[in-house]
Design a protein around this motif. Structure first.
Motif, PDB file in Angstrom:
ATOM      1  N   GLY A  66      -2.703  -0.917   4.341  1.00 16.90           N
ATOM      2  CA  GLY A  66      -2.782   0.184   5.291  1.00 16.90           C
ATOM      3  C   GLY A  66      -4.258   0.414   5.602  1.00 16.90           C
ATOM      4  O   GLY A  66      -5.118  -0.333   5.153  1.00 16.90           O
ATOM      5  N   MET A  67      -4.528   1.438   6.371  1.00 16.58           N
ATOM      6  CA  MET A  67      -5.906   1.774   6.696  1.00 16.58           C
ATOM      7  C   MET A  67      -6.027   3.266   6.988  1.00 16.58           C
ATOM      8  O   MET A  67      -5.147   3.840   7.660  1.00 16.58           O
ATOM      9  N   GLY A  68      -7.070   3.862   6.492  1.00 14.55           N
ATOM     10  CA  GLY A  68      -7.322   5.253   6.837  1.00 14.55           C
ATOM     11  C   GLY A  68      -8.171   5.373   8.093  1.00 14.55           C
ATOM     12  O   GLY A  68      -8.768   4.395   8.562  1.00 14.55           O
ATOM     13  N   ARG A  93      -9.239   6.220  -8.132  1.00 13.27           N
ATOM     14  CA  ARG A  93      -8.251   5.259  -7.675  1.00 13.27           C
ATOM     15  C   ARG A  93      -8.279   4.003  -8.524  1.00 13.27           C
ATOM     16  O   ARG A  93      -9.311   3.673  -9.151  1.00 13.27           O
ATOM     17  N   SER A 136       0.830  -1.191   0.000  1.00 15.05           N
ATOM     18  CA  SER A 136       0.000   0.000   0.000  1.00 15.05           C
ATOM     19  C   SER A 136       0.868   1.245   0.000  1.00 15.05           C
ATOM     20  O   SER A 136       2.066   1.189   0.294  1.00 15.05           O
ATOM     21  N   GLY A 137       0.249   2.358  -0.322  1.00 16.90           N
ATOM     22  CA  GLY A 137       0.981   3.619  -0.330  1.00 16.90           C
ATOM     23  C   GLY A 137       0.623   4.455   0.876  1.00 16.90           C
ATOM     24  O   GLY A 137       0.444   3.918   1.966  1.00 16.90           O
ATOM     25  N   GLY A 138       0.514   5.756   0.671  1.00 18.53           N
ATOM     26  CA  GLY A 138       0.244   6.647   1.783  1.00 18.53           C
ATOM     27  C   GLY A 138       1.517   6.977   2.548  1.00 18.53           C
ATOM     28  O   GLY A 138       2.633   6.769   2.068  1.00 18.53           O
ATOM     29  N   SER A 139       1.350   7.459   3.779  1.00 12.94           N
ATOM     30  CA  SER A 139       2.506   7.939   4.551  1.00 12.94           C
ATOM     31  C   SER A 139       3.068   6.898   5.512  1.00 12.94           C
ATOM     32  O   SER A 139       4.229   6.991   5.934  1.00 12.94           O
ATOM     33  N   THR A 140       2.292   5.889   5.844  1.00 15.26           N
ATOM     34  CA  THR A 140       2.725   4.952   6.897  1.00 15.26           C
ATOM     35  C   THR A 140       3.878   4.036   6.501  1.00 15.26           C
ATOM     36  O   THR A 140       4.766   3.802   7.304  1.00 15.26           O
ATOM     37  N   ALA A 153      -6.953  -0.466   1.165  1.00 11.81           N
ATOM     38  CA  ALA A 153      -6.823  -0.401  -0.291  1.00 11.81           C
ATOM     39  C   ALA A 153      -7.508   0.898  -0.717  1.00 11.81           C
ATOM     40  O   ALA A 153      -7.354   1.931  -0.058  1.00 11.81           O
ATOM     41  N   ARG A 167      -3.342   5.995  -6.842  1.00 14.76           N
ATOM     42  CA  ARG A 167      -4.097   7.158  -7.256  1.00 14.76           C
ATOM     43  C   ARG A 167      -3.961   7.269  -8.770  1.00 14.76           C
ATOM     44  O   ARG A 167      -2.921   6.955  -9.347  1.00 14.76           O
ATOM     45  N   HIS A 177     -11.157   2.884   5.679  1.00  9.43           N
ATOM     46  CA  HIS A 177     -10.887   2.325   4.342  1.00  9.43           C
ATOM     47  C   HIS A 177      -9.568   1.575   4.360  1.00  9.43           C
ATOM     48  O   HIS A 177      -8.660   1.885   5.130  1.00  9.43           O
ATOM     49  N   ASN A 212       1.614   6.547  -5.559  1.00  8.13           N
ATOM     50  CA  ASN A 212       2.153   5.440  -4.753  1.00  8.13           C
ATOM     51  C   ASN A 212       3.312   4.763  -5.471  1.00  8.13           C
ATOM     52  O   ASN A 212       4.259   4.273  -4.842  1.00  8.13           O
ATOM     53  N   ASP A 266      -3.073  -0.428  -4.192  1.00  3.33           N
ATOM     54  CA  ASP A 266      -3.922   0.558  -4.850  1.00  3.33           C
ATOM     55  C   ASP A 266      -3.079   1.743  -5.291  1.00  3.33           C
ATOM     56  O   ASP A 266      -1.921   1.882  -4.892  1.00  3.33           O
ATOM     57  N   LYS A 292      -5.913   5.124  14.845  1.00  3.59           N
ATOM     58  CA  LYS A 292      -6.190   4.018  13.919  1.00  3.59           C
ATOM     59  C   LYS A 292      -6.452   2.720  14.675  1.00  3.59           C
ATOM     60  O   LYS A 292      -7.263   1.898  14.236  1.00  3.59           O
TER      61      LYS A 292
HETATM   62  C1  6PG Z   1      -3.321   5.113  -0.395  1.00  2.00           C
HETATM   63  C2  6PG Z   1      -3.123   3.839   0.349  1.00  2.00           C
HETATM   64  C3  6PG Z   1      -4.213   3.712   1.355  1.00  2.00           C
HETATM   65  C4  6PG Z   1      -3.508   3.895   2.674  1.00  2.00           C
HETATM   66  C5  6PG Z   1      -4.407   4.559   3.662  1.00  2.00           C
HETATM   67  C6  6PG Z   1      -3.581   5.013   4.872  1.00  2.00           C
HETATM   68  O1  6PG Z   1      -3.205   5.136  -1.624  1.00  2.00           O
HETATM   69  O2  6PG Z   1      -3.576   6.116   0.312  1.00  2.00           O
HETATM   70  O3  6PG Z   1      -2.857   2.763  -0.368  1.00  2.00           O
HETATM   71  O4  6PG Z   1      -4.991   2.588   1.335  1.00  2.00           O
HETATM   72  O5  6PG Z   1      -3.058   2.654   3.160  1.00  2.00           O
HETATM   73  O6  6PG Z   1      -4.994   5.685   3.038  1.00  2.00           O
HETATM   74  O7  6PG Z   1      -2.744   6.044   4.441  1.00  2.00           O
HETATM   75  P1  6PG Z   1      -1.705   6.707   5.453  1.00  2.00           P
HETATM   76  O8  6PG Z   1      -0.639   5.690   5.675  1.00  2.00           O
HETATM   77  O9  6PG Z   1      -1.199   7.921   4.706  1.00  2.00           O
HETATM   78  O10 6PG Z   1      -2.459   7.040   6.719  1.00  2.00           O
END
Ligand code: 6PG
Length: 232
Positions: free
Chosen positions: A135-137, A176, A43-47, A143, A73, A141, A83, A71, A199
């Motif tokens: 990951g998880m928002g 997405r 997964s992407g995002g910041s984590t 993915a 963007r 959410h 990502n 997933d 979280k």
């Molecule tokens: C994305 C991720 C998404 C991510 C969550 C958590 O494209 O944003 O794949 O599923 O795991 O949004 O994002 P953070 O790690 O930024 O909180």
């Protein structure tokens, strides 16, 4: 099937990153030993950045590993929202620079067209991914299964024949591209990586009997317990 969370709690992000990298490397090495190749979806995002840094240093036969995304963007890899860009900058470095990468994004006319192309690509990886890290928002959410996705039912369909579909959700920012539920829950190793108290509380609520977040579907349909890597 209601898979239980198998909590792995760590005192710091760094300790979690080292442990998760070691576990994922072990899973990939098992795939390489058994089949000569292995697949990983992240997964992407910041984590995940620290986890990527640690995994990139692990010594294994990376040239026979295919890395893809859970997933993406619908933005080009030059975008700071991409990502793919995050994975190229933080995971496909060091030892892992030799890995092959299967993007989800392509410069197609529409997210749906890009999803169709990515679906074809995923099919070439075979029916079962070796390792998937979610990951998880804070909205629950995972993915790109956003609660306000127009096609959430299709994303969470346990009989969904597509491996990759486009997700359209006002809260997502951009359109997405996302792996679908059966691809995620069918992985040989499926883990959830979250950090922070907020979280943790969101996940615990989602796992309650009346929990009804998109992430709840992962645990409801996973075929084995789902390790939750958490740092406070
Ligand atoms: C994305 C991720 C998404 C991510 C969550 C958590 O494209 O944003 O794949 O599923 O795991 O949004 O994002 P953070 O790690 O930024 O909180």
């Amino acid at each position: 099937m209601n898979a239980s969370p198998d909590w792995h709690s760590f005192p710091s992000s760094e300790a979690l990153a080292e442990a998760l990298a070691a576990k994922v490397a072990d899973v990939l090495e098992s795939g390489l030993a058994e089949r000569g190749s292995a697949t990983l979806a992240v997964s992407g995002g910041s984590t995940p950045a620290r986890f990527f840094d640690e995994l990139s240093k692990r010594q294994l036969d990376w040239k026979n590993v295919v890395v893809t995304l859970v997933d993406e963007r619908f933005v080009p890899p030059t975008s700071d929202r991409s990502n793919e860009r995050l994975v190229r900058e933080r995971l496909l470095q060091n030892e892992a620079r030799l890995a092959r990468f299967l993007p989800l994004y392509s410069d197609a006319a529409s997210p749906d067209e890009a999803a169709g192309l990515a679906d074809t690509g995923l099919a070439l990886l075979g029916p079962t991914l070796d390792a998937v890290v979610l990951g998880m928002g804070t909205d629950g959410h995972t993915a790109s299964f956003f609660p306000d996705a127009a096609n959430l039912d299709a994303l969470l369909d346990t009989e969904q024949p597509r491996r990759v579909v486009a997700a359209h959700a006002p809260s997502a920012g951009e359109p997405r591209l996302t792996l679908t539920l059966p691809v995620l829950t069918g992985a040989r190793f499926l883990a959830l990586h979250i950090e922070g108290q907020e979280k943790k509380a969101v996940l615990e609520a989602a796992l309650a009997p009346d929990g009804d977040k998109p992430v709840s579907a992962i645990f409801r349909h996973a075929t084995r317990s789902v390790p939750v890597y958490w740092a406070g």
